[in-house]
Design a protein around this motif. Sequence first.
Motif, PDB file in Angstrom:
ATOM      1  N   ILE A 167     -12.053   0.086   9.579  1.00 36.36           N
ATOM      2  CA  ILE A 167     -11.695   0.999   8.802  1.00 36.36           C
ATOM      3  C   ILE A 167     -10.495   0.547   7.949  1.00 36.36           C
ATOM      4  CG2 ILE A 167     -10.821   3.187   8.449  1.00 36.36           C
ATOM      5  CD1 ILE A 167     -11.999   4.214  10.854  1.00 36.36           C
ATOM      6  N   PHE A 168     -10.646   0.560   6.655  1.00 36.41           N
ATOM      7  CA  PHE A 168      -9.502   0.120   5.556  1.00 36.41           C
ATOM      8  C   PHE A 168      -8.545   1.267   5.555  1.00 36.41           C
ATOM      9  CE2 PHE A 168     -12.824  -2.651   3.737  1.00 36.41           C
ATOM     10  CZ  PHE A 168     -12.281  -3.847   3.799  1.00 36.41           C
ATOM     11  N   THR A 169      -7.400   0.945   5.813  1.00 37.69           N
ATOM     12  CA  THR A 169      -6.282   2.086   5.289  1.00 37.69           C
ATOM     13  C   THR A 169      -5.491   1.584   4.264  1.00 37.69           C
ATOM     14  OG1 THR A 169      -4.829   0.587   6.912  1.00 37.69           O
ATOM     15  CG2 THR A 169      -6.202   2.555   7.881  1.00 37.69           C
ATOM     16  N   GLU A 170      -4.824   2.375   3.775  1.00 34.29           N
ATOM     17  CA  GLU A 170      -4.033   2.230   2.598  1.00 34.29           C
ATOM     18  C   GLU A 170      -2.713   1.552   2.867  1.00 34.29           C
ATOM     19  OE1 GLU A 170      -4.082   5.979   0.207  1.00 34.29           O
ATOM     20  OE2 GLU A 170      -6.173   5.804  -0.195  1.00 34.29           O
ATOM     21  N   THR A 171      -2.230   1.244   1.649  1.00 33.35           N
ATOM     22  CA  THR A 171      -0.700   0.843   1.881  1.00 33.35           C
ATOM     23  C   THR A 171       0.287   1.593   0.806  1.00 33.35           C
ATOM     24  OG1 THR A 171      -0.926  -0.757  -0.232  1.00 33.35           O
ATOM     25  CG2 THR A 171      -1.164  -1.559   2.244  1.00 33.35           C
ATOM     26  N   ASP A 172       1.425   1.578   1.043  1.00 38.36           N
ATOM     27  CA  ASP A 172       2.379   2.433   0.180  1.00 38.36           C
ATOM     28  C   ASP A 172       2.878   1.525  -1.099  1.00 38.36           C
ATOM     29  OD1 ASP A 172       4.491   0.553   0.882  1.00 38.36           O
ATOM     30  OD2 ASP A 172       5.425   1.974   1.912  1.00 38.36           O
ATOM     31  N   ASP A 173       3.410   1.963  -1.869  1.00 40.39           N
ATOM     32  CA  ASP A 173       3.766   1.225  -3.269  1.00 40.39           C
ATOM     33  C   ASP A 173       4.675   0.055  -2.915  1.00 40.39           C
ATOM     34  OD1 ASP A 173       2.641   3.687  -4.819  1.00 40.39           O
ATOM     35  OD2 ASP A 173       4.658   4.390  -4.912  1.00 40.39           O
ATOM     36  N   ALA A 174       4.985  -0.143  -1.906  1.00 37.50           N
ATOM     37  CA  ALA A 174       5.846  -1.574  -1.568  1.00 37.50           C
ATOM     38  C   ALA A 174       4.902  -2.541  -0.787  1.00 37.50           C
ATOM     39  CB  ALA A 174       6.905  -1.317  -0.849  1.00 37.50           C
ATOM     40  N   GLY A 175       3.523  -1.806  -0.439  1.00 34.65           N
ATOM     41  CA  GLY A 175       2.597  -2.825   0.163  1.00 34.65           C
ATOM     42  C   GLY A 175       2.529  -2.860   1.570  1.00 34.65           C
ATOM     43  N   ARG A 176       3.345  -1.739   2.129  1.00 37.27           N
ATOM     44  CA  ARG A 176       3.620  -1.743   3.532  1.00 37.27           C
ATOM     45  C   ARG A 176       2.169  -0.777   4.153  1.00 37.27           C
ATOM     46  NH1 ARG A 176       9.377  -0.785   2.196  1.00 37.27           N
ATOM     47  NH2 ARG A 176       8.367   1.287   1.439  1.00 37.27           N
ATOM     48  N   PRO A 177       1.860  -0.953   5.361  1.00 38.49           N
ATOM     49  CA  PRO A 177       0.602  -0.381   5.801  1.00 38.49           C
ATOM     50  C   PRO A 177       0.713   0.954   6.063  1.00 38.49           C
ATOM     51  CG  PRO A 177       1.339  -1.996   7.440  1.00 38.49           C
ATOM     52  CD  PRO A 177       2.313  -2.059   6.326  1.00 38.49           C
ATOM     53  N   ARG A 178      -0.205   1.881   5.798  1.00 39.52           N
ATOM     54  CA  ARG A 178      -0.120   3.056   6.113  1.00 39.52           C
ATOM     55  C   ARG A 178      -1.512   3.598   6.969  1.00 39.52           C
ATOM     56  NH1 ARG A 178      -0.500   7.176   1.809  1.00 39.52           N
ATOM     57  NH2 ARG A 178       0.603   8.488   3.284  1.00 39.52           N
ATOM     58  N   ALA A 179      -1.809   4.715   7.465  1.00 41.73           N
ATOM     59  CA  ALA A 179      -2.709   5.141   8.345  1.00 41.73           C
ATOM     60  C   ALA A 179      -3.771   5.957   7.344  1.00 41.73           C
ATOM     61  CB  ALA A 179      -2.496   5.925   9.624  1.00 41.73           C
ATOM     62  N   GLN A 180      -3.357   6.289   6.405  1.00 41.39           N
ATOM     63  CA  GLN A 180      -4.275   6.966   5.399  1.00 41.39           C
ATOM     64  C   GLN A 180      -5.403   6.081   5.206  1.00 41.39           C
ATOM     65  OE1 GLN A 180      -3.986  10.232   4.100  1.00 41.39           O
ATOM     66  NE2 GLN A 180      -6.102   9.527   3.379  1.00 41.39           N
ATOM     67  N   THR A 181      -6.756   6.874   4.997  1.00 43.04           N
ATOM     68  CA  THR A 181      -7.920   6.006   4.572  1.00 43.04           C
ATOM     69  C   THR A 181      -8.130   6.533   3.043  1.00 43.04           C
ATOM     70  OG1 THR A 181      -9.363   7.764   5.288  1.00 43.04           O
ATOM     71  CG2 THR A 181      -8.757   6.281   6.870  1.00 43.04           C
ATOM     72  N   ALA A 182      -9.107   6.095   2.433  1.00 42.28           N
ATOM     73  CA  ALA A 182      -9.651   6.585   1.258  1.00 42.28           C
ATOM     74  C   ALA A 182      -9.841   7.804   1.032  1.00 42.28           C
ATOM     75  CB  ALA A 182     -10.798   5.598   0.554  1.00 42.28           C
ATOM     76  N   VAL A 183     -10.082   8.538   2.047  1.00 41.39           N
ATOM     77  CA  VAL A 183     -10.183   9.983   2.165  1.00 41.39           C
ATOM     78  C   VAL A 183      -8.971  10.761   2.362  1.00 41.39           C
ATOM     79  CG1 VAL A 183     -11.928  11.840   3.100  1.00 41.39           C
ATOM     80  CG2 VAL A 183     -12.687   9.371   2.682  1.00 41.39           C
ATOM     81  N   ASP A 184      -8.870  11.637   1.633  1.00 36.73           N
ATOM     82  CA  ASP A 184      -7.652  12.546   1.910  1.00 36.73           C
ATOM     83  C   ASP A 184      -7.858  13.436   3.248  1.00 36.73           C
ATOM     84  OD1 ASP A 184      -6.069  12.059  -0.321  1.00 36.73           O
ATOM     85  OD2 ASP A 184      -6.749  13.769  -1.533  1.00 36.73           O
ATOM     86  N   GLY A 185      -6.726  13.197   4.037  1.00 34.30           N
ATOM     87  CA  GLY A 185      -6.758  13.963   5.370  1.00 34.30           C
ATOM     88  C   GLY A 185      -7.305  13.287   6.333  1.00 34.30           C
ATOM     89  N   VAL A 186      -8.077  12.101   6.066  1.00 33.99           N
ATOM     90  CA  VAL A 186      -8.473  11.180   7.243  1.00 33.99           C
ATOM     91  C   VAL A 186      -7.717   9.929   7.488  1.00 33.99           C
ATOM     92  CG1 VAL A 186     -10.631  10.043   8.128  1.00 33.99           C
ATOM     93  CG2 VAL A 186     -10.713  11.988   6.694  1.00 33.99           C
ATOM     94  N   PHE A 187      -7.071   9.845   8.628  1.00 33.14           N
ATOM     95  CA  PHE A 187      -6.278   8.634   9.200  1.00 33.14           C
ATOM     96  C   PHE A 187      -6.940   7.780  10.247  1.00 33.14           C
ATOM     97  CE2 PHE A 187      -2.665  10.442   6.526  1.00 33.14           C
ATOM     98  CZ  PHE A 187      -2.921  11.729   6.428  1.00 33.14           C
TER      99      PHE A 187
END
Length: 142
Positions: free
Chosen positions: A76-96
Amino acid sequence: DVQFRWNTELEAIHGSQADGVTGATLVSHPREKGESGVDVERETVDVGGVFYAVGHTPNTQFLDGTGVERDEDGYIFTETDDAGRPRAQTAVDGVFAAGDVADPRYRQAITSAGTGSMAALDAEEFLETLQDADESTVTAIA
């Protein structure tokens, strides 16, 4: 001396509390012989330790058609914050996503625990941003 045993099932670990691990019984399942279990080989080996790996294929097929993005191997791909640090959020709101399903590199229990904590914190932050948390569903995948 470390030996890797691919396509091998650990049937038993031998030893005692006092002696520690002294051996293991292994059942070999060659892929080319199929999954029937008829053509398996069983052996007992002398060992001083066992390091068990259950495989590295993420069990994410249930996400087909959900909008949760995955790579060609199913991670699963997860997103990064504005500084490029990893987050657990996926491309679907509310799915981590956390743990082995989102970690094609390390795939270790300790990193899974860490990303599980990240997913919990990200989900908490997500819930705090909602006007009415009762109307939304949050899913954590680990």
